[in-house]
Structure formats: C-alpha cells, structure tokens
Scaffold this motif. Structure first.
Motif, PDB file in Angstrom:
ATOM      1  N   GLY A 174      95.594 -80.344 122.944  1.00 55.82           N
ATOM      2  CA  GLY A 174      94.789 -80.403 124.222  1.00 55.82           C
ATOM      3  C   GLY A 174      93.342 -80.775 123.548  1.00 55.82           C
ATOM      4  N   ASP A 175      93.197 -81.898 124.012  1.00 53.67           N
ATOM      5  CA  ASP A 175      91.626 -82.619 123.990  1.00 53.67           C
ATOM      6  C   ASP A 175      91.740 -83.386 122.423  1.00 53.67           C
ATOM      7  OD1 ASP A 175      89.122 -83.155 124.391  1.00 53.67           O
ATOM      8  OD2 ASP A 175      88.101 -81.471 123.440  1.00 53.67           O
ATOM      9  N   SER A 176      91.386 -84.592 122.682  1.00 52.99           N
ATOM     10  CA  SER A 176      91.230 -85.597 121.342  1.00 52.99           C
ATOM     11  C   SER A 176      89.943 -85.020 120.354  1.00 52.99           C
ATOM     12  CB  SER A 176      91.103 -86.787 121.923  1.00 52.99           C
ATOM     13  OG  SER A 176      89.743 -87.153 122.736  1.00 52.99           O
ATOM     14  N   ALA A 177      89.070 -84.457 121.024  1.00 56.73           N
ATOM     15  CA  ALA A 177      88.049 -83.903 120.048  1.00 56.73           C
ATOM     16  C   ALA A 177      88.629 -82.590 119.274  1.00 56.73           C
ATOM     17  CB  ALA A 177      87.040 -83.134 120.788  1.00 56.73           C
ATOM     18  N   ASN A 181      91.391 -87.942 129.954  1.00 56.77           N
ATOM     19  CA  ASN A 181      90.969 -87.367 131.035  1.00 56.77           C
ATOM     20  C   ASN A 181      91.811 -86.854 132.023  1.00 56.77           C
ATOM     21  OD1 ASN A 181      88.195 -88.122 130.133  1.00 56.77           O
ATOM     22  ND2 ASN A 181      88.939 -90.334 130.819  1.00 56.77           N
ATOM     23  N   VAL A 182      93.152 -86.284 131.629  1.00 58.97           N
ATOM     24  CA  VAL A 182      93.968 -85.531 132.351  1.00 58.97           C
ATOM     25  C   VAL A 182      94.036 -84.086 132.739  1.00 58.97           C
ATOM     26  CG1 VAL A 182      95.900 -87.108 131.833  1.00 58.97           C
ATOM     27  CG2 VAL A 182      95.729 -84.990 130.308  1.00 58.97           C
ATOM     28  N   GLY A 183      92.989 -83.200 131.941  1.00 60.35           N
ATOM     29  CA  GLY A 183      92.783 -82.025 132.158  1.00 60.35           C
ATOM     30  C   GLY A 183      91.256 -81.629 132.546  1.00 60.35           C
ATOM     31  N   TYR A 184      91.019 -80.742 133.477  1.00 61.58           N
ATOM     32  CA  TYR A 184      89.694 -80.556 133.555  1.00 61.58           C
ATOM     33  C   TYR A 184      89.235 -78.780 133.281  1.00 61.58           C
ATOM     34  CZ  TYR A 184      85.091 -80.603 135.850  1.00 61.58           C
ATOM     35  OH  TYR A 184      83.778 -80.376 136.094  1.00 61.58           O
ATOM     36  N   LYS A 185      88.556 -78.759 132.226  1.00 66.23           N
ATOM     37  CA  LYS A 185      88.477 -77.110 131.826  1.00 66.23           C
ATOM     38  C   LYS A 185      86.892 -77.230 131.399  1.00 66.23           C
ATOM     39  CE  LYS A 185      90.466 -73.532 128.978  1.00 66.23           C
ATOM     40  NZ  LYS A 185      91.680 -73.269 128.196  1.00 66.23           N
ATOM     41  N   TRP A 215      86.238 -83.137 131.282  1.00 59.52           N
ATOM     42  CA  TRP A 215      87.552 -83.603 131.316  1.00 59.52           C
ATOM     43  C   TRP A 215      87.993 -83.987 129.829  1.00 59.52           C
ATOM     44  CZ3 TRP A 215      90.321 -84.505 135.289  1.00 59.52           C
ATOM     45  CH2 TRP A 215      89.688 -84.544 136.872  1.00 59.52           C
ATOM     46  N   LEU A 216      89.127 -83.471 129.727  1.00 56.18           N
ATOM     47  CA  LEU A 216      90.227 -83.274 128.436  1.00 56.18           C
ATOM     48  C   LEU A 216      91.148 -84.403 128.343  1.00 56.18           C
ATOM     49  CD1 LEU A 216      89.985 -79.362 128.251  1.00 56.18           C
ATOM     50  CD2 LEU A 216      88.424 -80.836 127.219  1.00 56.18           C
ATOM     51  N   ASP A 217      91.093 -84.628 127.118  1.00 56.15           N
ATOM     52  CA  ASP A 217      92.495 -85.645 126.915  1.00 56.15           C
ATOM     53  C   ASP A 217      93.714 -84.775 126.368  1.00 56.15           C
ATOM     54  OD1 ASP A 217      90.743 -87.716 127.329  1.00 56.15           O
ATOM     55  OD2 ASP A 217      90.512 -88.293 124.933  1.00 56.15           O
ATOM     56  N   SER A 218      94.625 -85.344 126.317  1.00 50.11           N
ATOM     57  CA  SER A 218      95.730 -84.785 125.802  1.00 50.11           C
ATOM     58  C   SER A 218      96.572 -85.718 124.892  1.00 50.11           C
ATOM     59  CB  SER A 218      97.051 -84.391 126.948  1.00 50.11           C
ATOM     60  OG  SER A 218      98.059 -83.553 126.340  1.00 50.11           O
ATOM     61  N   VAL A 219      96.452 -85.230 123.510  1.00 49.90           N
ATOM     62  CA  VAL A 219      97.021 -86.013 122.238  1.00 49.90           C
ATOM     63  C   VAL A 219      98.487 -85.710 122.091  1.00 49.90           C
ATOM     64  CG1 VAL A 219      96.672 -86.511 119.882  1.00 49.90           C
ATOM     65  CG2 VAL A 219      94.602 -86.528 121.384  1.00 49.90           C
ATOM     66  N   LEU A 220      99.198 -86.739 121.949  1.00 51.50           N
ATOM     67  CA  LEU A 220     100.564 -86.710 121.597  1.00 51.50           C
ATOM     68  C   LEU A 220     100.900 -87.142 120.229  1.00 51.50           C
ATOM     69  CD1 LEU A 220     102.113 -88.086 125.031  1.00 51.50           C
ATOM     70  CD2 LEU A 220     101.649 -85.827 124.251  1.00 51.50           C
TER      71      LEU A 220
END
Length: 182
Positions: A124-127, A148-152, A156-161
């Motif tokens: 959760g979150d590229s940061a 920017n797939v999550g909002y918390k 907006w938050l990224d999701s890193v795979l």
C-alpha cells in the motif's frame, strides 16, 4: 532487543494481532481498510488461512507478540492456487529492528515447503519505502505500480506490486497441492 522468536500463529494470538493490525489501519497505508476489524473478524480470517493450508507466523519477544505475517491466496480462481500474497504487520515500537525481515524469510521458506511457486507483495502506497526495500532484499522484483487506486487519509494512494519465485518457480510443473483453498 532481547531474543526474537518466531512460531506458528495460534487462535490465542488474536488479541495481539488485532491490536497490531488496528494500529496499521488507523495510522498507516499498508492496508487500505478504513476501519479496523474486531477480534471476531480477525479470528475468522485467521481460521480461513489455517483451513486453506497457508502459513501464518507471529514474532515474539519475552512472550509478547510484536508482529505477524501470513501468506494467503493471491486470487480466488483455481489457476492462481500456486501463488500467494504475503502480509506483514509489525508493532510500531518494534519496526526497523529486523522483525519484518525475519518473518518474511520464514514465510518464504514455509510457503515454498508447502508447494507454492510465486509470492506477490501488494504494498500500500509507493511512498512506503521500508516495505519496498524489505521485499527487494528478500528477492522480490518490482512488477508494477497501480497509481492512485486507493483513497485514505484525504489523499490518493498507489498500490505497488512486487513478485518473487518460490522453489522452482515457473521452471517446472507444480505438484498438485492437497490442502483446501479458500
């Protein structure tokens, strides 16, 4: 820090696991949940992983659970049955002391022993650079970033795979797993 020990998680660990996860949900971006689940829900989730034959560990110091990790199904479709997603949560007071590294190493070892072939990290979150660095050090490679797939927390938050092979990975045909899947 005194001696760290790792052991399989048990139902008696649910209060500590729930507390650690609640902290992550309320104050962090490792989970995109907005409200922390209660002990009953955490127990239900744990039992589903046990029933599915997935590894689940806790880290302790002096008899106190300070972190936990598990591998669960990556996706529900049967073709994904050899792929797991890892989850690691550490009490804030124990972060940065190698607890996550120890749990992840044990999780990789046990998931491999149980016949899984790929492990996916959905961060959760590229940061969240400490989690990305932890996974990279454990042999994961970056495979994608959903922007920017999550909002918390009003942002907006990224999701890193990230992904790493387990055992033979995709080099050979897997042996069929006998444990039920959820």
């Amino acid at each position: 820090m005194t001696t760290l020990s790792l052991r399989p998680a048990a139902p008696d660990d649910i209060p500590a696991i729930t507390r650690i996860y609640a902290e992550a949900v309320q104050h962090g971006t490792a989970s995109f949940e907005l409200d922390p689940p209660d002990e009953a829900e955490m127990a239900r989730r744990q039992q589903a992983l046990f029933d599915g034959g997935f590894p689940y560990f806790v880290a302790e110091i002096d008899g106190h659970v300070i972190g936990y990790a598990y591998a669960g199904p990556y996706r529900a479709r049967p073709a994904y049955r050899f792929t797991v997603e890892d989850s690691i949560y550490i009490d804030p007071a124990a972060q940065g002391r190698g607890v996550g590294r120890a749990l992840l190493a044990r999780l990789i070892e046990e998931a491999t022993r149980r016949g899984f072939r790929q492990m996916i990290a959905v961060i959760g979150d590229s940061a969240h650079q400490p989690s990305i660095a932890l996974h990279r050090a454990a042999g994961f490679r970056m495979v994608g970033n959903f922007e920017n797939v999550g909002y918390k927390f009003e942002r907006w938050l990224d999701s890193v795979l990230m992904q790493r092979p387990l055992g033979d990975g995709a080099r050979t045909k897997p042996a069929e797993r006998t444990a039920p899947r959820t």
